[in-house]
Design a protein around this motif. Sequence first.
Motif, mmCIF file in Angstrom:
data_model
loop_
_atom_site.group_PDB
_atom_site.id
_atom_site.type_symbol
_atom_site.label_atom_id
_atom_site.label_comp_id
_atom_site.label_asym_id
_atom_site.label_seq_id
_atom_site.Cartn_x
_atom_site.Cartn_y
_atom_site.Cartn_z
ATOM 1 N N LEU A 180 0.840 -1.198 0.000
ATOM 2 C CA LEU A 180 0.000 0.000 0.000
ATOM 3 C C LEU A 180 0.877 1.251 0.000
ATOM 4 O O LEU A 180 0.697 2.160 -0.811
ATOM 5 N N ASP A 181 1.837 1.280 0.901
ATOM 6 C CA ASP A 181 2.734 2.433 1.016
ATOM 7 C C ASP A 181 3.457 2.709 -0.286
ATOM 8 O O ASP A 181 3.809 3.841 -0.587
ATOM 9 N N MET A 182 3.734 1.659 -1.026
ATOM 10 C CA MET A 182 4.514 1.850 -2.240
ATOM 11 C C MET A 182 3.629 2.107 -3.444
ATOM 12 O O MET A 182 4.103 2.142 -4.581
ATOM 13 N N ALA A 217 10.067 17.714 3.221
ATOM 14 C CA ALA A 217 9.521 16.880 4.291
ATOM 15 C C ALA A 217 9.879 17.487 5.641
ATOM 16 O O ALA A 217 9.794 16.826 6.673
ATOM 17 N N ASN A 218 10.286 18.732 5.591
ATOM 18 C CA ASN A 218 10.588 19.448 6.830
ATOM 19 C C ASN A 218 11.679 18.761 7.655
ATOM 20 O O ASN A 218 11.613 18.714 8.870
ATOM 21 N N ILE A 219 12.658 18.207 6.955
ATOM 22 C CA ILE A 219 13.733 17.519 7.651
ATOM 23 C C ILE A 219 14.776 18.511 8.140
ATOM 24 O O ILE A 219 15.199 19.383 7.382
ATOM 25 N N LYS A 220 15.141 18.385 9.389
ATOM 26 C CA LYS A 220 16.176 19.255 9.938
ATOM 27 C C LYS A 220 17.379 18.408 10.320
ATOM 28 O O LYS A 220 17.228 17.218 10.631
ATOM 29 N N PRO A 221 18.569 19.031 10.290
ATOM 30 C CA PRO A 221 19.771 18.250 10.600
ATOM 31 C C PRO A 221 19.645 17.506 11.928
ATOM 32 O O PRO A 221 20.022 16.339 12.026
ATOM 33 N N GLN A 222 19.067 18.169 12.940
ATOM 34 C CA GLN A 222 19.002 17.501 14.240
ATOM 35 C C GLN A 222 18.112 16.260 14.214
ATOM 36 O O GLN A 222 18.364 15.296 14.934
ATOM 37 N N ASP A 223 17.052 16.258 13.358
ATOM 38 C CA ASP A 223 16.205 15.066 13.234
ATOM 39 C C ASP A 223 17.032 13.887 12.734
ATOM 40 O O ASP A 223 16.943 12.766 13.206
ATOM 41 N N LEU A 224 17.832 14.196 11.719
ATOM 42 C CA LEU A 224 18.609 13.160 11.063
ATOM 43 C C LEU A 224 19.681 12.626 12.010
ATOM 44 O O LEU A 224 19.888 11.417 12.124
ATOM 45 N N SER A 271 19.385 0.057 8.659
ATOM 46 C CA SER A 271 18.330 0.430 9.601
ATOM 47 C C SER A 271 17.522 1.623 9.102
ATOM 48 O O SER A 271 16.383 1.783 9.474
ATOM 49 N N LEU A 272 18.090 2.444 8.244
ATOM 50 C CA LEU A 272 17.349 3.635 7.839
ATOM 51 C C LEU A 272 16.668 3.544 6.486
ATOM 52 O O LEU A 272 15.753 4.291 6.209
ATOM 53 N N ARG A 273 17.134 2.631 5.631
ATOM 54 C CA ARG A 273 16.494 2.684 4.325
ATOM 55 C C ARG A 273 15.071 2.182 4.509
ATOM 56 O O ARG A 273 14.814 1.234 5.234
ATOM 57 N N GLN A 274 14.175 2.854 3.868
ATOM 58 C CA GLN A 274 12.756 2.544 3.989
ATOM 59 C C GLN A 274 12.234 2.641 5.401
ATOM 60 O O GLN A 274 11.455 1.813 5.842
ATOM 61 N N THR A 275 12.676 3.626 6.143
ATOM 62 C CA THR A 275 11.959 3.941 7.388
ATOM 63 C C THR A 275 11.260 5.265 7.158
ATOM 64 O O THR A 275 11.192 5.755 6.042
ATOM 65 N N ARG A 276 10.775 5.834 8.227
ATOM 66 C CA ARG A 276 10.090 7.106 8.099
ATOM 67 C C ARG A 276 10.770 8.163 8.954
ATOM 68 O O ARG A 276 11.223 7.864 10.050
ATOM 69 N N ILE A 277 10.819 9.360 8.436
ATOM 70 C CA ILE A 277 11.216 10.500 9.261
ATOM 71 C C ILE A 277 10.104 11.514 9.122
ATOM 72 O O ILE A 277 9.647 11.789 8.007
ATOM 73 N N ASN A 278 9.633 12.043 10.230
ATOM 74 C CA ASN A 278 8.481 12.953 10.242
ATOM 75 C C ASN A 278 7.309 12.353 9.468
ATOM 76 O O ASN A 278 6.624 13.036 8.725
ATOM 77 N N GLY A 279 7.108 11.071 9.618
ATOM 78 C CA GLY A 279 5.975 10.425 8.972
ATOM 79 C C GLY A 279 6.166 10.189 7.485
ATOM 80 O O GLY A 279 5.317 9.614 6.827
ATOM 81 N N LYS A 280 7.275 10.620 6.937
ATOM 82 C CA LYS A 280 7.464 10.456 5.501
ATOM 83 C C LYS A 280 8.411 9.290 5.233
ATOM 84 O O LYS A 280 9.450 9.182 5.865
#
Length: 527
Positions: free
Chosen positions: A156-158, A458-465, A505-514
């Motif tokens: 569904l997500d894809m 996606a409103n990504i900020k360095p500190q989120d990452l 661990s990060l590929r295909q996860t979500r950051i800020n819901g995206k």
Amino acid sequence: MTVFTDFPLHKSVLDAIQDMGFEEPSPIQAACIPKILEGGDLIGQAQTGTGKTAAFGIPLIERLTPANKIQAIVLTPTRELAIQVAGELRRISKYKRIRTLPIYGGQSISHQIRALKQGVQVVIGTPGRVLDHLRRKTLRLENVNMLVLDEADEMLDMGFIEDIETIISHLNAERQTLLFSATMPPEIKRLAQRYMNNPSTVAVSREEVTAPLIEQVYYKVFDRNKLDSLCRILDSEDVELGIIFCRTKRGVDELTEVLQARGYLADGLHGDLSQAQRDKVMKAFREGSIEFLIATDVAARGIDVSNVSHVINYDIPQDPESYVHRIGRTGRAGRKGIAMTLVTPREMRQMVVIQKQTKAAMLSRNVPTLEEVAERKQEQLREQLISLLDNDAMAEMYLKVAADLTATYPAEKVAAAALHLAFHSESGEDGEAESYNFGETGAAKGMVRFFLNVGRNANIKPQDLVREISESVGIPGKAVGRIDIFESFTFVEVPEEVAPFVYESLRQTRINGKRINLEPAKPRGRK
Ligand code: ADP
Ligand code: MG
């Protein structure tokens, strides 16, 4: 307790499961297999890593006939999953004359057409490529009587829902439809309502699990030198008694053999041993004549030995519950204990799930270097020698040789030669080899640069990452390197030695819901 032989399965399938080293069905398997064998539609919901593949794979293979027509189709969201599911189905059908074929984008279509012509009974494919074949009329699905939608929420997500609906329109309405998913968003429920026939639902939910208060650490290791990493860890620890967990019986046997060959006092325990054999191993362990017990989850259940100082998860546990069960073997009767988990890059996400669910504070540790192990060994050697010198009367023969030699050579050199004779065996020739090669990514020296498909949009900020990376792979935030955020993409650099773990661990996860997708970056100027 349910065992696989409780199910009405042919011997060929039971034998294959035995060979796979599965001791008992996981909860989702125990609930789904009999229902699927009865023939109705079914929705299975359980978290990642709970064994959903075999939950449908076992009844699917059981019901296939050798007739030369495609009888079942499994749809998966990605090419990796298609390959993985095909592999598992192949293992389950080891003793049946069944051919499985994964079909996915990126592989030559003519190769797949040739393979299809040779006759297969089950195809495992990604929706896009399956549609491609349907349009070319190179895939005939009119004899399919079982459809499996695996990891439906991911599909569904894809954005695969429409493709799936088109594929379903090519299928026989009489078919059995199975849907497996970790979560049940409304769109998936709607899909089930439209295309499934009065499905039963099996949901394996998880209770709150909390890990006991013992020290918990994990080591980032690579598959290729996992065994060496384990040995280094064991060598640098003061172990009173240790339980080492493997996922399968075969894993227990293999690890027991190599640890014994390397001179560890170790023995294995699994469900295939007779009661007498089990008792013998347990007695040796309690008495301390073996130092390491290597076991499967099932075999270790109920073991209550009070002075287990170390629980080592050589294979990561299947789910948080089994993590908690395993580590509960240490820290008993108010003693101190430590739980150690070896994690390969691919298992990093599973590790994060366990950490979140058990709310455990797990620290990341580095596998000791050869130098550290050598230092630790020197210390142990010194302690052993001192206790000999202090307590024991030396054999006359040793004293005589020593006296003779010290008359000619310096005492220091004589002692060192004796130690060499007694302890020289290991040589540290194992390299730090690993199988991830990200190539040239345009990063600073010692770093790997990744490309992310989201940026300011996606409103990504360095500190989120930085937080996401440091939390999921256990490195300090300041170890994360340069970050460049653009409108719709981002570059981030991480240290080489953790890059595979960041990647998995990060590929295909979500950051800020995206949903994010992460790839090694191309060298600058070539993007
Ligand atoms: P899911 O699809 O639920 O995420 P998988 O089907 O990929 O989980 O299974 C995860 C791992 O567990 C696989 O390596 C699989 O071989 C293993 N596994 C599945 N069932 C069992 C079992 N009954 N006993 C031991 N290992 C199992
Ligand atoms: Mg799965």
